[in-house]
Motif scaffolding. Sequence first.
Motif, PDB file in Angstrom:
ATOM      1  N   VAL A  12       0.497  -0.970  -0.091  1.00 32.67           N
ATOM      2  CA  VAL A  12      -0.221   0.163   0.239  1.00 32.67           C
ATOM      3  C   VAL A  12       0.524   1.370  -0.247  1.00 32.67           C
ATOM      4  CG1 VAL A  12      -1.787   1.457   1.411  1.00 32.67           C
ATOM      5  CG2 VAL A  12      -1.647  -1.382   0.909  1.00 32.67           C
ATOM      6  N   GLY A  13       1.866   1.026   0.776  1.00 31.62           N
ATOM      7  CA  GLY A  13       3.217   2.677   0.252  1.00 31.62           C
ATOM      8  C   GLY A  13       3.103   2.369  -0.439  1.00 31.62           C
ATOM      9  N   GLN A  14       3.615   1.470  -1.088  1.00 35.57           N
ATOM     10  CA  GLN A  14       4.688   1.968  -2.381  1.00 35.57           C
ATOM     11  C   GLN A  14       3.020   2.476  -3.338  1.00 35.57           C
ATOM     12  OE1 GLN A  14       6.787  -1.773  -4.187  1.00 35.57           O
ATOM     13  NE2 GLN A  14       7.085  -0.693  -5.926  1.00 35.57           N
ATOM     14  N   GLN A  15       2.524   1.954  -3.483  1.00 33.01           N
ATOM     15  CA  GLN A  15       1.252   2.065  -4.544  1.00 33.01           C
ATOM     16  C   GLN A  15       0.675   3.629  -4.298  1.00 33.01           C
ATOM     17  OE1 GLN A  15      -2.121  -0.154  -3.972  1.00 33.01           O
ATOM     18  NE2 GLN A  15      -3.058   0.885  -5.765  1.00 33.01           N
ATOM     19  N   GLU A  19       1.575   6.905  -6.737  1.00 34.13           N
ATOM     20  CA  GLU A  19       0.370   7.775  -7.578  1.00 34.13           C
ATOM     21  C   GLU A  19       0.939   9.024  -7.411  1.00 34.13           C
ATOM     22  OE1 GLU A  19      -2.947   6.219  -5.049  1.00 34.13           O
ATOM     23  OE2 GLU A  19      -3.270   4.537  -6.178  1.00 34.13           O
ATOM     24  N   ALA A  20       1.530   9.549  -6.328  1.00 36.88           N
ATOM     25  CA  ALA A  20       2.161  10.806  -5.828  1.00 36.88           C
ATOM     26  C   ALA A  20       3.136  11.389  -6.817  1.00 36.88           C
ATOM     27  CB  ALA A  20       3.004  11.040  -4.626  1.00 36.88           C
ATOM     28  N   ALA A  21       3.835  10.066  -7.155  1.00 39.45           N
ATOM     29  CA  ALA A  21       5.191  10.773  -8.990  1.00 39.45           C
ATOM     30  C   ALA A  21       4.448  10.776  -9.714  1.00 39.45           C
ATOM     31  CB  ALA A  21       5.825   9.615  -8.274  1.00 39.45           C
ATOM     32  N   ASP A  22       3.331   9.831  -9.786  1.00 39.11           N
ATOM     33  CA  ASP A  22       2.477  10.348 -11.197  1.00 39.11           C
ATOM     34  C   ASP A  22       1.832  11.475 -11.000  1.00 39.11           C
ATOM     35  OD1 ASP A  22       2.725   7.456 -11.939  1.00 39.11           O
ATOM     36  OD2 ASP A  22       0.875   6.584 -11.060  1.00 39.11           O
TER      37      ASP A  22
END
Length: 82
Positions: A12-15, A19-22
């Motif tokens: 979950v943290g990596q996802q 998403e934040a990077a996107d």
Amino acid sequence: MSGPNGEPSVPVGQQEEEEAADEEYVALNLMLDQINSCLDNLEEKNDVLNAKLRELLESNRQNRNFSHYEGWHLILLIKRHK
């Protein structure tokens, strides 16, 4: 491990980080588009100013040449009437 659709399971943290990077990339792309638009606008204004300056230079050159010719013409007229 696989997710429900056979995709690799992502913590979950990596996802959230992805998403934040996107979202950051989307925001950067929008800013770059705006900067590009501003630069295009400046380039267009620069081209217009450059054309106007060239017209002004040519006009000044013609006026200077005419004034020079007119000055010699007046000198010749004065000499003829003496």
